[in-house]
Motif scaffolding. Structure first.
Motif, PDB file in Angstrom:
ATOM      1  N   ARG A  79       0.840  -1.199   0.000  1.00 59.49           N
ATOM      2  CA  ARG A  79       0.000   0.000   0.000  1.00 59.49           C
ATOM      3  C   ARG A  79       0.878   1.253   0.000  1.00 59.49           C
ATOM      4  N   ASP A  80       0.499   2.206  -0.808  1.00 61.26           N
ATOM      5  CA  ASP A  80       1.141   3.526  -0.819  1.00 61.26           C
ATOM      6  C   ASP A  80       2.664   3.451  -0.954  1.00 61.26           C
ATOM      7  N   GLY A  81       3.153   2.540  -1.789  1.00 56.16           N
ATOM      8  CA  GLY A  81       4.589   2.437  -2.033  1.00 56.16           C
ATOM      9  C   GLY A  81       5.364   1.669  -0.984  1.00 56.16           C
ATOM     10  N   ARG A  82       4.682   1.136  -0.005  1.00 59.32           N
ATOM     11  CA  ARG A  82       5.336   0.384   1.077  1.00 59.32           C
ATOM     12  C   ARG A  82       4.888  -1.066   1.031  1.00 59.32           C
ATOM     13  N   PHE A  83       5.726  -1.921   1.605  1.00 60.38           N
ATOM     14  CA  PHE A  83       5.388  -3.338   1.672  1.00 60.38           C
ATOM     15  C   PHE A  83       5.481  -3.795   3.117  1.00 60.38           C
ATOM     16  N   ASP A  84       4.392  -4.377   3.627  1.00 58.40           N
ATOM     17  CA  ASP A  84       4.305  -4.840   5.011  1.00 58.40           C
ATOM     18  C   ASP A  84       4.643  -6.327   5.057  1.00 58.40           C
ATOM     19  N   TRP A  85       5.891  -6.638   5.360  1.00 60.56           N
ATOM     20  CA  TRP A  85       6.359  -8.017   5.359  1.00 60.56           C
ATOM     21  C   TRP A  85       5.625  -8.869   6.386  1.00 60.56           C
ATOM     22  N   ASN A  86       5.382  -8.329   7.581  1.00 57.16           N
ATOM     23  CA  ASN A  86       4.695  -9.100   8.626  1.00 57.16           C
ATOM     24  C   ASN A  86       3.284  -9.488   8.192  1.00 57.16           C
ATOM     25  N   ARG A  87       2.596  -8.573   7.560  1.00 58.70           N
ATOM     26  CA  ARG A  87       1.251  -8.903   7.078  1.00 58.70           C
ATOM     27  C   ARG A  87       1.329  -9.979   5.996  1.00 58.70           C
ATOM     28  N   PHE A  88       2.320  -9.858   5.108  1.00 56.65           N
ATOM     29  CA  PHE A  88       2.480 -10.861   4.055  1.00 56.65           C
ATOM     30  C   PHE A  88       2.711 -12.245   4.656  1.00 56.65           C
ATOM     31  N   GLU A  89       3.596 -12.336   5.647  1.00 57.50           N
ATOM     32  CA  GLU A  89       3.839 -13.630   6.294  1.00 57.50           C
ATOM     33  C   GLU A  89       2.564 -14.181   6.921  1.00 57.50           C
ATOM     34  N   HIS A  90       1.814 -13.316   7.580  1.00 58.62           N
ATOM     35  CA  HIS A  90       0.558 -13.736   8.207  1.00 58.62           C
ATOM     36  C   HIS A  90      -0.409 -14.257   7.148  1.00 58.62           C
ATOM     37  N   ASP A  91      -0.573 -13.497   6.082  1.00 57.03           N
ATOM     38  CA  ASP A  91      -1.502 -13.881   5.019  1.00 57.03           C
ATOM     39  C   ASP A  91      -1.057 -15.167   4.315  1.00 57.03           C
ATOM     40  N   MET A  92       0.249 -15.344   4.137  1.00 56.55           N
ATOM     41  CA  MET A  92       0.756 -16.579   3.516  1.00 56.55           C
ATOM     42  C   MET A  92       0.474 -17.780   4.403  1.00 56.55           C
ATOM     43  N   SER A  93       0.684 -17.615   5.693  1.00 61.72           N
ATOM     44  CA  SER A  93       0.421 -18.695   6.635  1.00 61.72           C
ATOM     45  C   SER A  93      -1.048 -19.082   6.589  1.00 61.72           C
ATOM     46  N   GLU A  94      -1.908 -18.081   6.560  1.00 56.89           N
ATOM     47  CA  GLU A  94      -3.340 -18.350   6.503  1.00 56.89           C
ATOM     48  C   GLU A  94      -3.705 -19.042   5.187  1.00 56.89           C
ATOM     49  N   ALA A  95      -3.136 -18.585   4.098  1.00 63.33           N
ATOM     50  CA  ALA A  95      -3.434 -19.185   2.791  1.00 63.33           C
ATOM     51  C   ALA A  95      -2.979 -20.642   2.723  1.00 63.33           C
ATOM     52  N   GLN A  96      -1.903 -20.960   3.418  1.00 64.00           N
ATOM     53  CA  GLN A  96      -1.398 -22.337   3.422  1.00 64.00           C
ATOM     54  C   GLN A  96      -2.200 -23.227   4.366  1.00 64.00           C
ATOM     55  N   ASP A  97      -2.634 -22.694   5.497  1.00 65.06           N
ATOM     56  CA  ASP A  97      -3.333 -23.498   6.503  1.00 65.06           C
ATOM     57  C   ASP A  97      -4.833 -23.607   6.262  1.00 65.06           C
ATOM     58  N   TRP A  98      -5.441 -22.574   5.706  1.00 66.33           N
ATOM     59  CA  TRP A  98      -6.891 -22.523   5.623  1.00 66.33           C
ATOM     60  C   TRP A  98      -7.518 -23.664   4.818  1.00 66.33           C
ATOM     61  N   PRO A  99      -6.956 -24.115   3.722  1.00 71.57           N
ATOM     62  CA  PRO A  99      -7.604 -25.206   2.981  1.00 71.57           C
ATOM     63  C   PRO A  99      -7.845 -26.451   3.839  1.00 71.57           C
ATOM     64  N   ALA A 100      -6.884 -26.827   4.656  1.00 73.64           N
ATOM     65  CA  ALA A 100      -7.056 -28.003   5.519  1.00 73.64           C
ATOM     66  C   ALA A 100      -8.126 -27.756   6.578  1.00 73.64           C
ATOM     67  N   VAL A 101      -8.150 -26.569   7.130  1.00 71.68           N
ATOM     68  CA  VAL A 101      -9.109 -26.231   8.173  1.00 71.68           C
ATOM     69  C   VAL A 101     -10.521 -26.113   7.600  1.00 71.68           C
TER      70      VAL A 101
END
Length: 136
Positions: A79-101
């Protein structure tokens, strides 16, 4: 290249010469230790063939990188020229775990629109991760 990329750009001058660095970074290749963001300056300079032990590198390291054109899960983190690495890690973890759940949760709970039940979704993911962490 993965579906999770971000474009990194930087323009700066050194010794009367203008440098314009521009690279698309595959973020899945950058995943390592949790909560440890990659060195985006180094990734950008590597793509440009700049020696990380040069004065040129020291100058560019003091400039901000502009991020844009994120793809996949990374799009929510840019957003706005910045990249939030912590949010990306959180979202990646959710994307990987959510299908099984979700397979089990939808069968038992019958919920289909998880965007309307964010607290329940978060609780189910937390329980799944706790079980996985304990070896269960």
């Amino acid at each position: 290249m993965s579906n999770n990329t971000v474009r990194a750009r930087m323009t700066f001058s050194f010794k009367g010469e203008t440098y314009e660095l521009d690279s698309v970074i595959d973020l899945e290749e950058c995943l390592g230790e949790p909560a440890e963001a990659p060195d985006f300056h180094r990734l950008l300079t590597r793509a440009a063939g700049i020696d990380p032990y040069s004065y040129l590198y020291e100058v560019l390291e003091s400039h901000e990188i502009e991020f844009s054109d994120a793809t996949g899960v990374a799009a929510h983190s840019c957003r706005d020229g910045r990249f939030d690495w912590n949010r990306f890690e959180h979202d990646m973890s959710e994307a990987q775990d959510w299908p099984a759940v979700s397979v089990v949760a939808e069968r038992i709970l019958g919920v289909r629109d998880w965007d309307k039940e964010p607290a329940l979704k978060a609780a189910l993911l937390a329980a799944y991760r706790a079980g996985r962490a304990s070896g269960g």
